[in-house]
Design a protein around this motif. Sequence first.
Motif, PDB file in Angstrom:
ATOM      1  N   ALA A  89       8.647   4.096   3.228  1.00  0.00           N
ATOM      2  CA  ALA A  89       7.381   3.867   2.523  1.00  0.00           C
ATOM      3  C   ALA A  89       7.447   4.412   1.097  1.00  0.00           C
ATOM      4  N   ASN A  90       8.024   5.589   0.939  1.00  0.00           N
ATOM      5  CA  ASN A  90       8.147   6.169  -0.402  1.00  0.00           C
ATOM      6  C   ASN A  90       9.081   5.356  -1.290  1.00  0.00           C
TER       7      ASN A  90
ATOM      8  N   ASN B 285       9.659   2.201  -1.137  1.00  0.00           N
ATOM      9  CA  ASN B 285       8.951   0.988  -1.550  1.00  0.00           C
ATOM     10  C   ASN B 285       7.932   1.298  -2.644  1.00  0.00           C
ATOM     11  N   MET B 286       7.222   2.395  -2.481  1.00  0.00           N
ATOM     12  CA  MET B 286       6.192   2.750  -3.462  1.00  0.00           C
ATOM     13  C   MET B 286       6.806   3.038  -4.831  1.00  0.00           C
TER      14      MET B 286
ATOM     15  N   ALA C 157       9.590   1.900  -6.088  1.00  0.00           N
ATOM     16  CA  ALA C 157      10.046   0.653  -6.697  1.00  0.00           C
ATOM     17  C   ALA C 157       8.861  -0.127  -7.258  1.00  0.00           C
ATOM     18  N   ALA C 158       7.813  -0.220  -6.465  1.00  0.00           N
ATOM     19  CA  ALA C 158       6.633  -0.977  -6.890  1.00  0.00           C
ATOM     20  C   ALA C 158       6.056  -0.384  -8.170  1.00  0.00           C
ATOM     21  N   CYS C 159       5.976   0.923  -8.223  1.00  0.00           N
ATOM     22  CA  CYS C 159       5.357   1.535  -9.395  1.00  0.00           C
ATOM     23  C   CYS C 159       6.294   1.478 -10.602  1.00  0.00           C
TER      24      CYS C 159
ATOM     25  N   ALA D 154       8.170  -1.034 -11.246  1.00  0.00           N
ATOM     26  CA  ALA D 154       7.968  -2.399 -11.750  1.00  0.00           C
ATOM     27  C   ALA D 154       6.647  -2.507 -12.507  1.00  0.00           C
ATOM     28  N   VAL D 155       5.594  -1.950 -11.934  1.00  0.00           N
ATOM     29  CA  VAL D 155       4.275  -2.050 -12.567  1.00  0.00           C
ATOM     30  C   VAL D 155       4.259  -1.292 -13.896  1.00  0.00           C
TER      31      VAL D 155
ATOM     32  N   ALA E  49      11.753  -1.737 -11.562  1.00  0.00           N
ATOM     33  CA  ALA E  49      11.784  -1.569 -10.106  1.00  0.00           C
ATOM     34  C   ALA E  49      13.035  -0.803  -9.686  1.00  0.00           C
TER      35      ALA E  49
ATOM     36  N   THR F 153      10.326  14.222   0.840  1.00  0.00           N
ATOM     37  CA  THR F 153       9.221  15.178   0.709  1.00  0.00           C
ATOM     38  C   THR F 153       8.033  14.685  -0.110  1.00  0.00           C
ATOM     39  N   PRO F 154       8.180  13.731  -1.037  1.00  0.00           N
ATOM     40  CA  PRO F 154       6.989  13.316  -1.778  1.00  0.00           C
ATOM     41  C   PRO F 154       5.948  12.633  -0.889  1.00  0.00           C
TER      42      PRO F 154
ATOM     43  N   LEU G  32       3.019   9.651  -0.806  1.00  0.00           N
ATOM     44  CA  LEU G  32       3.043   8.321  -1.417  1.00  0.00           C
ATOM     45  C   LEU G  32       2.596   8.400  -2.865  1.00  0.00           C
ATOM     46  N   PHE G  33       1.641   9.272  -3.148  1.00  0.00           N
ATOM     47  CA  PHE G  33       1.173   9.419  -4.530  1.00  0.00           C
ATOM     48  C   PHE G  33       2.282   9.962  -5.429  1.00  0.00           C
TER      49      PHE G  33
ATOM     50  N   LEU H 222       4.816   7.385  -6.136  1.00  0.00           N
ATOM     51  CA  LEU H 222       4.302   6.480  -7.171  1.00  0.00           C
ATOM     52  C   LEU H 222       4.555   7.071  -8.554  1.00  0.00           C
TER      53      LEU H 222
ATOM     54  N   SER I 157       4.439  -5.805  -6.056  1.00  0.00           N
ATOM     55  CA  SER I 157       4.312  -4.406  -6.476  1.00  0.00           C
ATOM     56  C   SER I 157       2.846  -3.966  -6.486  1.00  0.00           C
TER      57      SER I 157
ATOM     58  N   ALA J 198       1.591  -3.485  -2.980  1.00  0.00           N
ATOM     59  CA  ALA J 198       2.056  -2.229  -2.383  1.00  0.00           C
ATOM     60  C   ALA J 198       1.181  -1.061  -2.815  1.00  0.00           C
ATOM     61  N   ILE J 199       0.773  -1.083  -4.060  1.00  0.00           N
ATOM     62  CA  ILE J 199      -0.053   0.017  -4.565  1.00  0.00           C
ATOM     63  C   ILE J 199      -1.485  -0.097  -4.024  1.00  0.00           C
TER      64      ILE J 199
ATOM     65  N   TRP K 250      -1.915   0.853  -0.348  1.00  0.00           N
ATOM     66  CA  TRP K 250      -1.920   2.303  -0.170  1.00  0.00           C
ATOM     67  C   TRP K 250      -3.267   2.886  -0.640  1.00  0.00           C
TER      68      TRP K 250
ATOM     69  N   MET L  48       0.614   9.695   5.236  1.00  0.00           N
ATOM     70  CA  MET L  48       1.568   9.704   6.343  1.00  0.00           C
ATOM     71  C   MET L  48       1.600  11.081   7.004  1.00  0.00           C
TER      72      MET L  48
ATOM     73  N   VAL M 138       6.258  15.942   6.598  1.00  0.00           N
ATOM     74  CA  VAL M 138       7.712  15.927   6.787  1.00  0.00           C
ATOM     75  C   VAL M 138       8.073  16.640   8.092  1.00  0.00           C
TER      76      VAL M 138
ATOM     77  N   GLY N  41       4.109   6.296   9.023  1.00  0.00           N
ATOM     78  CA  GLY N  41       4.865   5.702   7.923  1.00  0.00           C
ATOM     79  C   GLY N  41       5.419   4.332   8.276  1.00  0.00           C
TER      80      GLY N  41
ATOM     81  N   PHE O 109       2.487   1.875   8.437  1.00  0.00           N
ATOM     82  CA  PHE O 109       2.018   1.555   7.089  1.00  0.00           C
ATOM     83  C   PHE O 109       2.985   0.600   6.393  1.00  0.00           C
ATOM     84  N   PHE O 110       4.267   0.915   6.512  1.00  0.00           N
ATOM     85  CA  PHE O 110       5.291   0.085   5.880  1.00  0.00           C
ATOM     86  C   PHE O 110       5.212  -1.349   6.388  1.00  0.00           C
TER      87      PHE O 110
END
Lengths: 450, 450, 450
Positions: free
Chosen positions: B286-287, B289-290, B292-294, B296-297, B319, B332-333, B335-336, B339, C84, C87-88, C91, C123, C126, C141, C144-145
């Motif tokens: 999930a992280n 993907n997030m 990469a998405a951010c 790109a944005v 991306a 460890t991050p 989702l925020f 991003l 992208s 995805a944001i 979330w 999520m 850890v 996770g 969500f994914f």
Amino acid sequence: MKIKSLLPLGLAAAAVLLPAMGYAQDVDDTPPMEEVGFILTSFMFLVTGFLVFWMAAGFAMLEAGLVRSKNVTMQLTKNIALFSLAAIMYWLVGYNLMYPLGAWSIGADETGGYLGAFAIAIMEPVGLSGAEPDLTYASVGSDFFFQLMFCATTASIVSGTLAERIKLWPFLIFIIILTGFIYPIQASWKWGGGFLDSQFGFLDFAGSTVVHSVGGWAALAGAIVLGPRIGKFAKDGSIHPMPGSNLTLATLGTFILWLGWFGFNGGSQLYMDTASNVADISRIFANTNMAAACGAVAALILTQIMYGKVDLTMVLNGALAGLVSITAEPLTPSLFMALIIGGIGGVIVVFTVPLLDKLKIDDVVGAIPVHLFAGIWGTIAVVLTNSDATLGGQLISIAIVGVFVFVVSLILWTILKGIMGLRPTEEEEMTGLDVAELGMEAYPDFTKAS
Amino acid sequence: MKIKSLLPLGLAAAAVLLPAMGYAQDVDDTPPMEEVGFILTSFMFLVTGFLVFWMAAGFAMLEAGLVRSKNVTMQLTKNIALFSLAAIMYWLVGYNLMYPLGAWSIGADETGGYLGAFAIAIMEPVGLSGAEPDLTYASVGSDFFFQLMFCATTASIVSGTLAERIKLWPFLIFIIILTGFIYPIQASWKWGGGFLDSQFGFLDFAGSTVVHSVGGWAALAGAIVLGPRIGKFAKDGSIHPMPGSNLTLATLGTFILWLGWFGFNGGSQLYMDTASNVADISRIFANTNMAAACGAVAALILTQIMYGKVDLTMVLNGALAGLVSITAEPLTPSLFMALIIGGIGGVIVVFTVPLLDKLKIDDVVGAIPVHLFAGIWGTIAVVLTNSDATLGGQLISIAIVGVFVFVVSLILWTILKGIMGLRPTEEEEMTGLDVAELGMEAYPDFTKAS
Amino acid sequence: MKIKSLLPLGLAAAAVLLPAMGYAQDVDDTPPMEEVGFILTSFMFLVTGFLVFWMAAGFAMLEAGLVRSKNVTMQLTKNIALFSLAAIMYWLVGYNLMYPLGAWSIGADETGGYLGAFAIAIMEPVGLSGAEPDLTYASVGSDFFFQLMFCATTASIVSGTLAERIKLWPFLIFIIILTGFIYPIQASWKWGGGFLDSQFGFLDFAGSTVVHSVGGWAALAGAIVLGPRIGKFAKDGSIHPMPGSNLTLATLGTFILWLGWFGFNGGSQLYMDTASNVADISRIFANTNMAAACGAVAALILTQIMYGKVDLTMVLNGALAGLVSITAEPLTPSLFMALIIGGIGGVIVVFTVPLLDKLKIDDVVGAIPVHLFAGIWGTIAVVLTNSDATLGGQLISIAIVGVFVFVVSLILWTILKGIMGLRPTEEEEMTGLDVAELGMEAYPDFTKAS
């Protein structure tokens, strides 16, 4: 989709306020131990099966990249159509013909059968209700899904060789017979426990012979009946190269096939219920990769030495030949032996592609060297690393499968030629099948070099 | 392929008539509980490993799409050749150099080793016969398969930067040294338990530094020794854009890399034997993907603001930079934070691509901003979310790896330049490497714009 | 990446000399039985989720292949940007809006909710530290994914219909609302346990209505507000065909979507913790494949009969329509019923693509026939094989979702049109959006046919 029993943590506070949500399954609902192997093997079939499905896209890209731009739409149409027809035929008749499980139409388990059973494929009921599945293996659906992809792969091999000069419908009728009858019958002889397995001790782990050489023999028969493309072989003996129109897509197709092959060979272990089985599948993945790599490197070096420059299409076919070569026995070789077996596959391609040209057999994408010649090599090479294989058993099985598929294909192609004709008119072929037969160009926006 | 024990339901009636078929395994053959974790982790490696394999195709498509059409065949050839050579070199020497497991040639486990062991990679025997596998981890074959893909990825990074102006063979010789020695030696310092791990507490979960910056450093050294493409930087200081020939393929390549990265980061958890481990792998997916998405944005918005129009190639590289940035710590991050980390990666690319141009360093595909600059950022960013990391430990490790790889690469490129020359002649470069060096165009049917 | 506990066999001798390496986990560290189902289901979500992710690439390739070459860069940009942003947004707000799990903003579980909860997705921590995960389901996770990929798929559907004539930013703003609000709100009505599920007994296994028709309705509303491309419909009533620029990529996109659909439908089983569940997933894979195959074959045969030649783009859309049709109920049909359901999907496409042309609705890629019309058919077809579905419940749910999405989309498109304008100028549209809006051609090296 069922409703989930999940509590997202972000809403945990809210959820606590709702004492009885009614979604949760019984907490004791853990899988019984004896089901775990069944789940693992079934899921392994689904994953490796979708990888083999992906090979259909690989063949489509490889072939679309290696034909001239005027025949691309046709090649794409053939590829998606052949996969679809294979999927239907394998359900309708192929699956039970290939795995008669005792219900042979000709022969029996004790003697090794010759012709399987005629029945459509049927999966277990929803939720296994009323069924008593064999928990030592896998779900019928996963097995069917995996096996039909092998049948489709066999068909994919044929389309490349015969590209640019065969009409759509006779080609598709051949595919219907190939996937419904020719492939499953000969596959039953080995993988259905038939006579090649029981009487000759034939070993072919994932199908160097049962899949790849079968596609190759069918393609060879077709190429002979069909003849070469107009202009390929001049009367003065010279050979006119007809370069592929899009090497990026050809390379993409090769990478797709390489990826799919991990499923092709790995899934053929058929079990992932023990540490031993998963370790074997791992060996297979690593060996498959090594054989492909060395097939590519062999072609890389050889074309540099022989022609003074590297030939990308040979490198691609070298990788594929490495893959075909290791397919008959991807488990028992060491990584070093996988390197040798795959490398020799690459060498075979470099030397036999020109050989076919000399014989005036027109194989547009090189499928016969890759799938037939390397397939034979791989089947013989089993004896190098697997002491259960005998050279005699391997050779006679290669011959029996080859004679059966080649002769039946030759007859079938000849019948199709007589009844409906295989080739478009000379003018249509020169124009290109896309415009002439389908009325649709693959790249209409771009100006073609004359 | 073994013979299946399955009874297709459509044949159940027939099968009942055959009392003893002899195919069934013992019904008690359920996997022992202690093997389940081993199976799950091994299969996870195979799945995530084939995803990382797929990245080789992603790099090939990305690079083929971003070079001019006259150099596409060469770029494809380099990509499939470098993967194949990496696969062989990692077996021959890389794997045990990287994971000496106590057998350090220089150094020892207690002090943190410096140079690993020299031996070819060997898998467990077939069926684990005679072996006593460590059931708490995974099969050697699956681990080898997974790890070699990382080595190949490192090599893929280099080819894009140096595209359109380096001859095939010196490039491949560099790749042989990179994948056989440079990559595994520095990787052993961290992932093999060497001195960066034990003395500096360096944290790099999946390789922002160990893989991506290494590729970037090697590419940077090469770009400096090699010089820019003819015409890229005019004497008056102006920069001549050389747009990629096929943005569809570049986009496809980016999607492939994005997909493969789930395996790259997810598999680096190294265990999937507990609920905790699979939940961690899920976080990583999930992280990843997030980020990469951010990335790109961020590039999408920034290029709109800065240039008044969106730049697709920047979005693609954004991306990828997001992906590289999250690679040092995808677990460890939140989702925020993923991003934020990925978004900053995207910002870095937008600002550093022009910077390289100003420095007259010609990076054809933007691999140095993406893999080196974002890789450094990602490695530093570990300290934001993982309290086990120290800024000092991260920085010194980045520096040590960077100096080692850059200096060795610089020397190696210089030697290759002296011995065999790196560049084709000016005329060959203008003609394009496809025709000049390989004699094979990628798109021969299409008319080229002048 | 943790440090491995593995002993490569090639180094076993050396390793024996090192008594205490300290890497090995406790040998008793086998997964507790109750965790195995959790691991299996979570991993299943990750695998099927990455397959659905891959569909984003499929849509990008399909659409890039079906637009004219002058709009390819724009179509690619839209596709990577929409994924992208989805995805944001998913979330930020979508996930908890869709799965309020009791925390409805309007309505409640007992009555079936109407509007979900507003909160970002979070999520588990850890290593699950401090969490008490619901071991009967899967990791948050992984869920969500998996779920966000469905949201993104909905958005991908819209871009194809509106291609070649909508500006980038208004399109992306629509996508933000669609993925953040429209999709998750209506999805909550069924999959979040809302009123369609509880009051109408609506059944939609993987989203023929909840995903595909929603994308189709949003696209239809857009196509109406936007109007057709310049020149598509002449004043004399004739229809000007605008053929796609790259059918190889369109075919590749279709194969990618087909592959991704195994994840789309298979993962929607939501559990892989028992033999029964994996057997059901297997049924779904096989049925999904069959429906696609028969959709393709139906279009193959029909276009041959109706037009005297096969139409590749119809065959591709036929396969996709087969996939959409089986999506509402991929589990309960037999393979034969899957063939029928998918085949009718293919027939629908062949007959409704010309129908839209007659209505002067310009759907560039045929997404409305494929996703909306076949989606409605598939949702109705649930009653053929699943006795829990009622025709009334299906129809009213189709209508409620349709009215909601169509009306809200229509309003939103109209507002966007009023505020910022949807279309480029006529001159920009004729030039092509690539040069006019982005200043970047997709295939700059190639000469375009006028």
